[in-house]
Design a protein around this motif. Sequence first.
Motif, PDB file in Angstrom:
ATOM      1  N   SER A 169       0.856  -1.189   0.000  1.00  0.00           N
ATOM      2  CA  SER A 169       0.000   0.000   0.000  1.00  0.00           C
ATOM      3  C   SER A 169       0.888   1.234   0.000  1.00  0.00           C
ATOM      4  O   SER A 169       2.109   1.142   0.231  1.00  0.00           O
ATOM      5  N   GLY A 170       0.253   2.371  -0.221  1.00  0.00           N
ATOM      6  CA  GLY A 170       1.013   3.604  -0.223  1.00  0.00           C
ATOM      7  C   GLY A 170       1.655   3.869   1.130  1.00  0.00           C
ATOM      8  O   GLY A 170       2.858   4.147   1.222  1.00  0.00           O
ATOM      9  N   ALA A 171       0.852   3.759   2.182  1.00  0.00           N
ATOM     10  CA  ALA A 171       1.371   4.050   3.524  1.00  0.00           C
ATOM     11  C   ALA A 171       2.556   3.136   3.854  1.00  0.00           C
ATOM     12  O   ALA A 171       3.525   3.555   4.497  1.00  0.00           O
TER      13      ALA A 171
ATOM     14  N   PHE B 266      -0.143  14.686   3.146  1.00  0.00           N
ATOM     15  CA  PHE B 266      -0.796  13.416   3.501  1.00  0.00           C
ATOM     16  C   PHE B 266       0.133  12.291   3.068  1.00  0.00           C
ATOM     17  O   PHE B 266       0.496  12.199   1.895  1.00  0.00           O
ATOM     18  N   HIS B 267       0.479  11.422   4.022  1.00  0.00           N
ATOM     19  CA  HIS B 267       1.396  10.329   3.685  1.00  0.00           C
ATOM     20  C   HIS B 267       0.903   8.973   4.156  1.00  0.00           C
ATOM     21  O   HIS B 267       1.671   8.024   4.219  1.00  0.00           O
ATOM     22  N   GLY B 268      -0.376   8.890   4.528  1.00  0.00           N
ATOM     23  CA  GLY B 268      -0.908   7.601   4.936  1.00  0.00           C
ATOM     24  C   GLY B 268      -1.441   7.644   6.356  1.00  0.00           C
ATOM     25  O   GLY B 268      -1.343   8.671   7.047  1.00  0.00           O
TER      26      GLY B 268
ATOM     27  N   GLU C 156       4.865  15.822  -0.958  1.00  0.00           N
ATOM     28  CA  GLU C 156       4.163  15.432  -2.190  1.00  0.00           C
ATOM     29  C   GLU C 156       4.392  16.571  -3.195  1.00  0.00           C
ATOM     30  O   GLU C 156       4.145  17.733  -2.854  1.00  0.00           O
TER      31      GLU C 156
ATOM     32  N   GLU D 256      -4.541  14.935  -0.834  1.00  0.00           N
ATOM     33  CA  GLU D 256      -5.596  15.056   0.192  1.00  0.00           C
ATOM     34  C   GLU D 256      -5.619  16.454   0.805  1.00  0.00           C
ATOM     35  O   GLU D 256      -6.606  16.864   1.400  1.00  0.00           O
TER      36      GLU D 256
ATOM     37  N   ASP E 257       6.889  11.682  -2.077  1.00  0.00           N
ATOM     38  CA  ASP E 257       5.703  10.833  -2.088  1.00  0.00           C
ATOM     39  C   ASP E 257       4.945  11.083  -3.384  1.00  0.00           C
ATOM     40  O   ASP E 257       4.248  12.079  -3.536  1.00  0.00           O
TER      41      ASP E 257
ATOM     42  N   ILE F 129       2.786   8.903  -4.550  1.00  0.00           N
ATOM     43  CA  ILE F 129       1.752   7.862  -4.490  1.00  0.00           C
ATOM     44  C   ILE F 129       0.508   8.269  -5.274  1.00  0.00           C
ATOM     45  O   ILE F 129      -0.074   7.458  -5.994  1.00  0.00           O
ATOM     46  N   GLN F 130       0.124   9.524  -5.154  1.00  0.00           N
ATOM     47  CA  GLN F 130      -1.055   9.987  -5.884  1.00  0.00           C
ATOM     48  C   GLN F 130      -0.653  10.709  -7.185  1.00  0.00           C
ATOM     49  O   GLN F 130      -1.340  10.611  -8.189  1.00  0.00           O
TER      50      GLN F 130
ATOM     51  N   LYS G 119      -0.725   3.176  -5.766  1.00  0.00           N
ATOM     52  CA  LYS G 119      -1.958   3.426  -6.527  1.00  0.00           C
ATOM     53  C   LYS G 119      -1.933   2.826  -7.941  1.00  0.00           C
ATOM     54  O   LYS G 119      -2.093   1.629  -8.088  1.00  0.00           O
TER      55      LYS G 119
HETATM   56  N1  PMP Z   1       0.526   9.290   0.220  1.00  0.00           N
HETATM   57  C1  PMP Z   1      -0.303   9.954  -0.596  1.00  0.00           C
HETATM   58  C2  PMP Z   1       0.197  11.184  -1.298  1.00  0.00           C
HETATM   59  C3  PMP Z   1      -1.615   9.521  -0.784  1.00  0.00           C
HETATM   60  O1  PMP Z   1      -2.430  10.209  -1.583  1.00  0.00           O
HETATM   61  C4  PMP Z   1      -2.044   8.351  -0.123  1.00  0.00           C
HETATM   62  C5  PMP Z   1      -3.467   7.850  -0.260  1.00  0.00           C
HETATM   63  N2  PMP Z   1      -4.425   8.788  -0.499  1.00  0.00           N
HETATM   64  C6  PMP Z   1      -1.137   7.677   0.692  1.00  0.00           C
HETATM   65  C7  PMP Z   1       0.136   8.180   0.849  1.00  0.00           C
HETATM   66  C8  PMP Z   1      -1.523   6.437   1.394  1.00  0.00           C
HETATM   67  O2  PMP Z   1      -1.705   5.391   0.481  1.00  0.00           O
HETATM   68  P1  PMP Z   1      -2.566   4.114   0.898  1.00  0.00           P
HETATM   69  O3  PMP Z   1      -3.975   4.583   1.053  1.00  0.00           O
HETATM   70  O4  PMP Z   1      -2.381   3.155  -0.250  1.00  0.00           O
HETATM   71  O5  PMP Z   1      -1.975   3.611   2.162  1.00  0.00           O
END
Ligand code: PMP
Length: 526
Positions: A119-121, A210-212, A285, A290, A318, A320-321, A347
């Motif tokens: 997962s991202g987190a 936002f990082h999880g 990010e 978020e 990050d 992730i998004q 993602k």
């Molecule tokens: N970092 C960012 C920039 C995100 O947008 C998200 C999820 N919205 C996460 C981390 C966490 O990812 P996950 O929900 O897959 O744990």
Amino acid sequence: MNPESAVVELAEPYLRGLLASAGLDVEYVRGEGNTLYRRDANGRETPVLDYAGGYGSLIFGHNNPEIVARARELLDGSVPVHAQFSAHPYATRLAAELNRIIHRELGVDEPYYATFANSGAEAIEAAVKHAELDRVLRQGEALEELAGGTERARAAVADGSATVPDAVYAHLGTARPAGDPLAPVIEEITRRNGERAAREPVFLALEGGFHGKLMGSVQLTHNEAYRTPFAALGVRARFVPRGSAEALERVRAEERGVLLGLDVDNGEVRVVEREHPVFGAFLLEPVQGEGGIQPLSDQDARIIQEFADAHDCPLVIDEIQSGLGRTGSLLASSQMGLRGDYFALAKSLGGGLAKASVMLVRETRYRAQFELVHSSTFAKDAFSCHIALKVLEMLDRDGGRAFRQATERGTALQTMLEKVRTSFPDVVKEVRGRGLMLGFEFHDQSEAEHPAIREAAGGGLFGYVIAGHLLNRHSIRTFPTASAVNTLRFEPSVLLTDEEIGRLEEALTDVCVILREQAGERLVLS
Ligand code: PMP
């Protein structure tokens, strides 16, 4: 009667209740491209245009036929999904492909080593753990080097080849003793170094970031509601505003310190100092998701990069998004002149079918022993790696056509959003973002005339009520961002058509008219 209505709701019933209050608790039974199909009251499927895009995990849409075909092929071929502790050539290829594109985008050739996760987190936590392992090892190396100098000084004083000047005692606030001249000095250095080395590391993160939501990552997520109940469980973070070199300097001045040692110079003992590596990492990010779809400006990026370079503070970017093509490149940060020590991707890496994420760390920071202390049963599995390889192939083929498509479709969507804003400047505050990661912020409605609108805004539900209306009146799905609830997010796939953009324009225009006219009774929430 819905056959499931007899089943007691035990899977997050409270959340479902909240969704129900804005008519968002619908059941989706099928997904294709940018369309989800909801089951209506008569059990029929109704198409919904999906702008939430799995919150950015669907760069090629729901159930993309080519990705689905690859998944079928893998399953039909009995791919060994779980073969932990084996050669994993698919993971090797995936890491190589990621490196090939990253090198091209960053214009570097230093390898980035990959740790896969689910997962991202988790990818963020892997980066944070790696950064901490590296910091502790760097700290140990500095202490060892200082101890070597102290030992040399001790030997030189013992054999009479060096003396201890008053400056050494002054520096350490100790008095010259009657006996061994270095005893109180070394004792004080040992005490101070022990105290300094025992300090918790500081992780820097941006306000609005936002990082999880896992135990570690949630402490790096700025949103207080997510973070503060769990403060006692996690890492120490300090949040800094974007674009302020002064704020960064202030934090550094408050947190910095030195490790001490001795050395001999021209027959005299002197105190030497090494900067203590107190900063674990700086997380950011390139486009905050978020936090309300907030891209860093080039100036913001430059300030962060300069701080990181000047103070040997690893940058964890990050993506992730924002990554995997969403803003027109694999890494949105590559367009901002940022160079990560770490990157986190997730993602869309899983193509909308697999759960996959990866943490990448550059060779100069890489600590091989991390591979022995970090793993997950499910990470680096064959299925998700093969799917991720497919996603990269689809992004990069035809000279990166999908990247260009994201930019072009994003511009078309943004142009429409801007048009609506220009028509309703009293309702729409700002349109922001890059590529297919766009935000549409409404002016605050907490003083609105209409009670339904005012109360929704007062309760922090304004964006959800608008999302409910878009869904139930216009069959369009999107949501506000998690920490900026007046901002709707638009993160469709690269398959976005002009017709789909037109439908959104019509729906947003309707929303803006309702808000301008304060006609809350026209909001359709079921
Ligand atoms: N970092 C960012 C920039 C995100 O947008 C998200 C999820 N919205 C996460 C981390 C966490 O990812 P996950 O929900 O897959 O744990």
